[in-house]
Enzyme design. Structure first.
Site, PDB file in Angstrom:
ATOM      1  N   LEU A  33       0.881  -1.311   0.042  1.00 19.04           N
ATOM      2  CA  LEU A  33       0.082   0.068  -0.026  1.00 19.04           C
ATOM      3  C   LEU A  33       0.706   1.179  -0.136  1.00 19.04           C
ATOM      4  O   LEU A  33       1.928   1.301   0.577  1.00 19.04           O
ATOM      5  CB  LEU A  33      -1.014  -0.237   1.166  1.00 19.04           C
ATOM      6  CG  LEU A  33      -1.765  -1.067   1.321  1.00 19.04           C
ATOM      7  CD1 LEU A  33      -2.778  -1.159   2.743  1.00 19.04           C
ATOM      8  CD2 LEU A  33      -2.620  -1.380   0.121  1.00 19.04           C
ATOM      9  N   HIS A  37      -3.279   4.025  -2.269  1.00 18.19           N
ATOM     10  CA  HIS A  37      -4.511   3.692  -1.453  1.00 18.19           C
ATOM     11  C   HIS A  37      -5.170   4.274  -0.113  1.00 18.19           C
ATOM     12  O   HIS A  37      -6.063   3.999   0.128  1.00 18.19           O
ATOM     13  CB  HIS A  37      -3.855   2.123  -1.102  1.00 18.19           C
ATOM     14  CG  HIS A  37      -3.182   1.359  -1.947  1.00 18.19           C
ATOM     15  ND1 HIS A  37      -2.028   1.236  -2.387  1.00 18.19           N
ATOM     16  CD2 HIS A  37      -3.847   0.646  -3.071  1.00 18.19           C
ATOM     17  CE1 HIS A  37      -1.826   0.212  -3.402  1.00 18.19           C
ATOM     18  NE2 HIS A  37      -2.899   0.101  -3.554  1.00 18.19           N
ATOM     19  N   GLY A 147      -8.369   3.545  -8.192  1.00 20.22           N
ATOM     20  CA  GLY A 147      -7.935   4.705  -8.428  1.00 20.22           C
ATOM     21  C   GLY A 147      -8.121   5.021  -9.836  1.00 20.22           C
ATOM     22  O   GLY A 147      -8.160   4.076 -10.809  1.00 20.22           O
ATOM     23  N   VAL A 176      -2.706   9.901  -7.266  1.00 15.35           N
ATOM     24  CA  VAL A 176      -1.776  10.680  -6.519  1.00 15.35           C
ATOM     25  C   VAL A 176      -0.494  10.661  -6.954  1.00 15.35           C
ATOM     26  O   VAL A 176      -0.057   9.379  -7.457  1.00 15.35           O
ATOM     27  CB  VAL A 176      -1.895   9.936  -4.972  1.00 15.35           C
ATOM     28  CG1 VAL A 176      -0.997  10.572  -4.235  1.00 15.35           C
ATOM     29  CG2 VAL A 176      -3.079   9.910  -4.378  1.00 15.35           C
ATOM     30  N   SER A 185       2.312   4.027  -7.592  1.00 17.58           N
ATOM     31  CA  SER A 185       2.330   2.460  -8.231  1.00 17.58           C
ATOM     32  C   SER A 185       2.841   1.834  -7.171  1.00 17.58           C
ATOM     33  O   SER A 185       4.231   2.236  -7.086  1.00 17.58           O
ATOM     34  CB  SER A 185       2.311   2.460  -9.675  1.00 17.58           C
ATOM     35  OG  SER A 185       2.598   1.021  -9.927  1.00 17.58           O
ATOM     36  N   SER A 186       2.441   0.747  -6.889  1.00 18.03           N
ATOM     37  CA  SER A 186       3.404  -0.554  -6.036  1.00 18.03           C
ATOM     38  C   SER A 186       4.437  -0.803  -6.891  1.00 18.03           C
ATOM     39  O   SER A 186       5.566  -1.202  -6.395  1.00 18.03           O
ATOM     40  CB  SER A 186       2.434  -1.606  -5.800  1.00 18.03           C
ATOM     41  OG  SER A 186       1.345  -1.061  -5.069  1.00 18.03           O
TER      42      SER A 186
END
Ligand code: PAF
Length: 304
Positions: A33, A37, A147, A176, A185-186
């Site tokens: 996260l 998130h 998102g 964001v 982004s992860s």
């Protein structure tokens, strides 16, 4: 905060909410996260009596040569973040719980699932649609939060809820961004320091497309060319696609209108990133959110 690791446990945790018609806001995630998130959780908390999250790296939305095994997993940290955000509960199923032996149903999203991102990742949107439908059925939320960075995913989820009469309000939340424009982004954690710098090319290219539109360019090809030139100027980046599309159908918008969005996918080193922006800055209801300086220091997961 409860943590349910099986469908049976989840149902026990949610039964009282269902009985008392408490509104439930669901934030489905694959974990690792970050601030994006967190913004979904905050929006959900604002709109609902109870906010719950799911953390599940869904195998069926990854292609055979994609990053399923490598996808970042950070459960302890994720749970701490969600607890700090006063989330009521988290569903963390295992793959066997979601796809028990004999599981043999997949949702076919149709044309929207097969074009643009879907054309490069066959089966991806079917995997997303299937798992999201299961999560909706398992949690019965009033609203679910996604998102806008994954714009085609959002369109797909809106389409399945409409087509299958799923009684969930789907809420898209603004992307964001880091202060230099990179969308959170992860997968950003895969980037080396030089690739991280190069990765800003996606946002720079999208803005070049937006500038072209502001200057009066109206064909898809003109806007796309403006985007392409910028990506080509970055040595570490390889463009996968840049298109101007309708945000609901993802069909090519030619000529572009204020509603159109520019979608982009590019490889930076070995990491594939996606992003999007409305062609018209005025049409963007809520501008891209950026992190404040104090959020970038300390222990925010976006930095980990
Ligand atoms: O956007 C994601 O994290 C995933 O695609 C989702 C919606 C949780 C489904 O696995």
């Amino acid at each position: 905060m409860w943590v349910s690791q099986s469908v049976a446990e989840l149902q026990g945790s949610l039964r009282s909410c269902w009985k008392s018609s408490t509104s439930i806001g669901l934030v489905p995630t694959m974990g690792a996260l970050h601030e994006g998130h967190r913004s979904l959780v905050r929006r959900a908390r604002n709109d609902n009596d109870v906010t719950i999250c799911s953390i599940f790296v869904n195998p069926t939305q990854f292609g055979p040569n994609e990053d399923f095994t490598r996808y970042p997993r950070a459960l302890e940290r994720d749970l701490a973040l969600l607890e700090a955000e006063s989330v009521a509960g988290v569903f963390v199923p295992t793959p066997v719980d979601m796809y028990p032996s004999g599981f043999d149903t997949r949702i076919d999203v149709g044309e929207l699932g097969r074009i643009i991102e879907g054309a490069r990742r066959p089966g991806h949107f079917s995997g997303v649609a299937t798992v999201v439908t299961k999560l909706f059925n398992l949690t019965r939320p009033s609203r679910a939060y996604f998102g806008q960075k994954d714009a085609q995913q959002l369109a797909v989820i809106r389409q399945i809820t409409r087509d299958l009469n799923i009684p969930v309000e789907v809420i898209g939340c603004p992307t964001v961004r880091e202060p230099d424009g990179l969308a959170l982004s992860s997968r950003n954690m895969y980037l080396s320091p030089s690739e991280r710098l190069a990765a800003t090319v996606l946002f720079r290219a999208l803005n070049a497309g937006r500038d072209a539109y502001r200057q009066g360019e109206r064909t898809n090809a003109q806007v796309r060319d403006a985007v392409t030139v910028v990506v080509q100027s970055e040595r570490l980046a390889v463009l996968d696609y840049a298109e101007v599309v309708d945000p609901d159908s993802f069909s090519s918008d030619d000529p572009c209108t204020d509603r159109s969005i520019i979608v982009i996918a590019a490889r930076v080193g070995t990491t594939r990133l996606i992003d999007n922006l409305t062609v018209s800055a005025e049409y963007e209801h809520q501008g891209p959110r950026t992190l404040h300086r104090q959020q970038r220091t300390g222990t925010l997961p976006s930095q980990l």
